[in-house]
Design an enzyme around this catalytic site. Structure first.
Site, PDB file in Angstrom:
ATOM      1  N   HIS A 112       4.980  11.952 -26.295  1.00  0.00           N
ATOM      2  CA  HIS A 112       4.743  13.401 -26.368  1.00  0.00           C
ATOM      3  C   HIS A 112       5.228  13.995 -25.043  1.00  0.00           C
ATOM      4  O   HIS A 112       6.391  13.859 -24.686  1.00  0.00           O
ATOM      5  CB  HIS A 112       3.240  13.609 -26.633  1.00  0.00           C
ATOM      6  N   ASP A 162      12.696  17.738 -23.864  1.00  0.00           N
ATOM      7  CA  ASP A 162      12.330  17.004 -22.663  1.00  0.00           C
ATOM      8  C   ASP A 162      13.522  16.385 -21.967  1.00  0.00           C
ATOM      9  O   ASP A 162      13.479  16.097 -20.777  1.00  0.00           O
ATOM     10  CB  ASP A 162      11.316  15.905 -23.006  1.00  0.00           C
ATOM     11  N   HIS A 165      12.753  13.545 -32.587  1.00  0.00           N
ATOM     12  CA  HIS A 165      11.561  14.394 -32.678  1.00  0.00           C
ATOM     13  C   HIS A 165      10.937  14.203 -34.041  1.00  0.00           C
ATOM     14  O   HIS A 165      11.655  14.048 -35.030  1.00  0.00           O
ATOM     15  CB  HIS A 165      11.934  15.866 -32.480  1.00  0.00           C
TER      16      HIS A 165
HETATM   17  N1  CMC Z   1      15.882   5.965 -29.601  1.00  0.00           N
HETATM   18  C1  CMC Z   1      16.268   5.045 -30.519  1.00  0.00           C
HETATM   19  N2  CMC Z   1      15.809   5.024 -31.793  1.00  0.00           N
HETATM   20  C2  CMC Z   1      14.907   5.963 -32.152  1.00  0.00           C
HETATM   21  C3  CMC Z   1      14.456   6.951 -31.245  1.00  0.00           C
HETATM   22  C4  CMC Z   1      14.989   6.940 -29.934  1.00  0.00           C
HETATM   23  N3  CMC Z   1      14.617   7.846 -29.037  1.00  0.00           N
HETATM   24  N4  CMC Z   1      13.583   7.768 -31.861  1.00  0.00           N
HETATM   25  C5  CMC Z   1      13.462   7.312 -33.112  1.00  0.00           C
HETATM   26  N5  CMC Z   1      14.286   6.222 -33.290  1.00  0.00           N
HETATM   27  C6  CMC Z   1      14.473   5.478 -34.538  1.00  0.00           C
HETATM   28  C7  CMC Z   1      13.277   4.578 -34.835  1.00  0.00           C
HETATM   29  O1  CMC Z   1      13.478   3.290 -34.306  1.00  0.00           O
HETATM   30  C8  CMC Z   1      13.251   4.589 -36.333  1.00  0.00           C
HETATM   31  O2  CMC Z   1      14.255   3.703 -36.780  1.00  0.00           O
HETATM   32  P1  CMC Z   1      14.041   2.898 -38.195  1.00  0.00           P
HETATM   33  O3  CMC Z   1      13.961   3.950 -39.263  1.00  0.00           O
HETATM   34  O4  CMC Z   1      15.252   2.036 -38.290  1.00  0.00           O
HETATM   35  O5  CMC Z   1      12.760   2.133 -38.048  1.00  0.00           O
HETATM   36  C9  CMC Z   1      13.698   6.001 -36.710  1.00  0.00           C
HETATM   37  O6  CMC Z   1      14.509   6.442 -35.593  1.00  0.00           O
HETATM   38  C10 CMC Z   1      12.562   6.982 -36.915  1.00  0.00           C
HETATM   39  O7  CMC Z   1      11.665   6.883 -35.810  1.00  0.00           O
HETATM   40  P2  CMC Z   1      10.103   7.148 -35.900  1.00  0.00           P
HETATM   41  O8  CMC Z   1       9.443   6.544 -34.714  1.00  0.00           O
HETATM   42  O9  CMC Z   1       9.612   6.741 -37.255  1.00  0.00           O
HETATM   43  O10 CMC Z   1      10.075   8.733 -35.820  1.00  0.00           O
HETATM   44  P3  CMC Z   1       8.835   9.604 -35.410  1.00  0.00           P
HETATM   45  O11 CMC Z   1       9.056  10.919 -36.036  1.00  0.00           O
HETATM   46  O12 CMC Z   1       7.558   8.907 -35.705  1.00  0.00           O
HETATM   47  O13 CMC Z   1       8.956   9.680 -33.813  1.00  0.00           O
HETATM   48  C11 CMC Z   1       9.428  10.388 -31.635  1.00  0.00           C
HETATM   49  C12 CMC Z   1       9.382  10.781 -33.107  1.00  0.00           C
HETATM   50  C13 CMC Z   1       9.660  11.642 -30.776  1.00  0.00           C
HETATM   51  C14 CMC Z   1       8.080   9.773 -31.204  1.00  0.00           C
HETATM   52  C15 CMC Z   1      10.567   9.371 -31.415  1.00  0.00           C
HETATM   53  O14 CMC Z   1      11.811   9.937 -31.786  1.00  0.00           O
HETATM   54  C16 CMC Z   1      10.634   8.853 -29.979  1.00  0.00           C
HETATM   55  O15 CMC Z   1       9.928   7.910 -29.642  1.00  0.00           O
HETATM   56  N6  CMC Z   1      11.499   9.482 -29.115  1.00  0.00           N
HETATM   57  C17 CMC Z   1      11.567   9.134 -27.718  1.00  0.00           C
HETATM   58  C18 CMC Z   1      10.396   9.800 -26.980  1.00  0.00           C
HETATM   59  C19 CMC Z   1      10.611  11.283 -26.812  1.00  0.00           C
HETATM   60  O16 CMC Z   1      11.678  11.737 -26.387  1.00  0.00           O
HETATM   61  N7  CMC Z   1       9.542  12.054 -27.102  1.00  0.00           N
HETATM   62  C20 CMC Z   1       9.540  13.500 -26.881  1.00  0.00           C
HETATM   63  C21 CMC Z   1       9.393  14.280 -28.123  1.00  0.00           C
HETATM   64  S1  CMC Z   1       9.758  16.009 -27.859  1.00  0.00           S
HETATM   65  C22 CMC Z   1       8.476  16.614 -26.887  1.00  0.00           C
HETATM   66  C23 CMC Z   1       7.190  16.780 -27.601  1.00  0.00           C
HETATM   67  O17 CMC Z   1       7.142  17.508 -28.601  1.00  0.00           O
HETATM   68  O18 CMC Z   1       6.200  16.201 -27.143  1.00  0.00           O
END
Ligand code: CMC
Length: 438
Positions: free
Chosen positions: A268, A367, A309
């Protein structure tokens, strides 16, 4: 209750009843199926991460993640970023309309009157280690505000809620800057109410009692934009934490402390700090491919921080504005060639062109760019999430206030229990010996 549409969802439970579930339509966005009668029919829904669950009704912020739209009270974020200011956006989020000239002036004056913190609160800081993370300090001191401002703790009183809102919006930059000053061993700076919200924060961060601090208009505009772009984002983890905490009747300062705690995590608000740490770990452009390969490797938990995201499956509209602001700041400071910034730009390009990121719709998020701006301004990495918290405070308050302005229930999700079934207690002398660790 929201307007019911003519549409209904029919749910047939095998060997059980068939239920007609009303479907509500908001003014924008997906239709929402009301499943609240399930409990009376002996069932719950299962939705880990609440990906398909609307936890409340709200009129504050709307996001269309597929189209990359973010509206505050109906106004597009791009227009607010271009024409408005953080404090005006605060007014809009809390009261629902843009202020008149008089309302704006009165709001800004009232925020100004609350920028100082109780002198006694200063002593709290000396209880922390000098190397404490500023988010740890902020969590503690914001929670402690409830021990100082007893006249704004009655959550059922709209006037108390309003005073608490002013106090929190006004005091957050002061407390944030104090957390930083404490960590570097410099004296705390008092707020100066002649300055704008962003200018004041910058002077409390970078000023000292021995010399004047010259504030650059480009930098203070960028700071104000960072606060504004982080102001609210509907039911994210920290806002949901604030609503859930508030639903028990907890006081506003405790609720915002809960929001700060939830924000801290790297998935987050902690992501902006994690972006910079990742760029430092990569260290050199020659290592980018190695890290991108790791991010794509299913067996490696590493993720490219600042990408992806939960809601945006398109370019985050805040990231677009932030990217432009980053360019302005870097040009003003003449540091377009900073090695870490070069790595960041290359990563952005790869992610926008690489099939893995394109197919999973992983765009650079807010971010990613805010981290770059904050580093350029000279804000230490450990303060990045603190700055996010300062900006988001108004969103937390607006949601908390909205919840208290209408009937609500204490938040209490259920679970799919998967543990032991009932079993009898085993006395100590009858329990099997635990295997010894090597
Ligand atoms: N790098 C590489 N792969 C990724 C990333 C990333 N940053 N983000 C998601 N993926 C992949 C993930 O491995 C998954 O692959 P698969 O379908 O093959 O298993 C797929 O994309 C979907 O990921 P998810 O974790 O199911 O998606 P989510 O919606 O639960 O997670 C997230 C969203 C923001 C937690 C995630 O994209 C992440 O961890 N990003 C990096 C951390 C980040 O930048 N967070 C800030 C978010 S914006 C500020 C805020 O609102 O707080």
């Amino acid at each position: 209750m929201p307007e019911k549409s003519v549409k209904k969802a029919i749910l047939t439970i095998e060997n059980g009843p068939t239920l007609e579930l009303p479907i509500y339509q908001g003014s924008l966005g997906q239709d929402v199926i009301d499943i609240s009668q399930l409990v009376a029919n002996d069932h719950f829904t299962f939705d880990p991460g609440f990906v398909s669950t609307a936890s409340c009704e709200s009129q504050i912020t709307f996001i269309d993640g597929d189209k990359g739209i973010l509206l505050h009270r109906g106004y597009p974020i791009e227009q607010l970023a271009e024409h408005s200011s953080y404090l005006e956006a605060c007014y809009l989020l809390i009261y629902g309309e843009l202020p008149s000239k008089e309302q704006k002036e009165e709001f800004e004056t009232t925020v100004g009157k609350h920028t100082m913190v109780h002198e006694q609160l200063r002593t709290f800081f000396s209880g922390f280690r000098r190397d404490a993370h500023p988010m740890a300090i902020l969590c503690g001191v914001v929670g402690a505000l409830s021990a100082f401002y007893h006249d704004s703790l009655d959550v059922s009183d709209a006037k108390h809620r309003e005073i608490a809102a002013f106090r929190l919006i006004a005091k957050m930059p002061t407390l944030a800057a104090m957390s930083y000053k404490f960590s570097v061993g410099q004296p705390f700076m008092y707020p100066n109410n002649e300055l704008s919200y962003a200018e004041n924060f910058l002077q409390m961060m970078f000023g000292n009692p021995c010399e004047d601090y010259k504030i650059s208009p480009t930098i203070s505009r960028a700071m104000d934009k960072i606060f504004l772009l982080h102001a609210d984002h509907e039911q994210n983890a920290s806002t949901s934490a604030v609503r859930l905490t508030g639903s028990s009747g907890a006081n506003p300062f405790a609720c915002i402390a809960a929001g700060i705690a939830a924000l801290w995590g790297p998935s987050h608000g902690g992501a902006n700090e994690a972006v910079l740490e990742m760029l430092e770990e990569i260290g050199d452009e020659s290592r980018i491919d190695e890290f991108v390969a790791r991010a794509k490797d299913k067996n490696d938990p590493f993720r490219l921080m600042g990408f992806g995201h939960r809601v945006y499956k398109n370019f985050d509209p805040r990231a677009k504005v932030m990217k432009e602001t980053a360019n302005e700041v870097l040009t003003e400071l003449g540091i377009e060639n900073d090695p870490l910034l070069k790595i960041a730009k290359r990563l952005e390009q790869i992610a926008l062109e690489d099939d893995y990121f394109i197919s999973k719709k992983l765009y650079p998020n807010v971010d990613f760019y805010s981290g770059i701006i904050l580093k350029a301004i000279g804000i230490p990495t450990s303060m990045f999430t603190v700055i996010f918290a300062v900006g988001r405070t108004v969103g937390w308050i607006a949601h908390w206030h909205e919840m208290h302005s209408a009937p609500y229930k204490i938040g209490r999700p259920r679970q799919l229990y998967n543990g032991h079934v009932t079993r009898d207690y085993v006395p100590l002398n009858k329990r099997p010996k635990a295997a010894k660790a090597d």
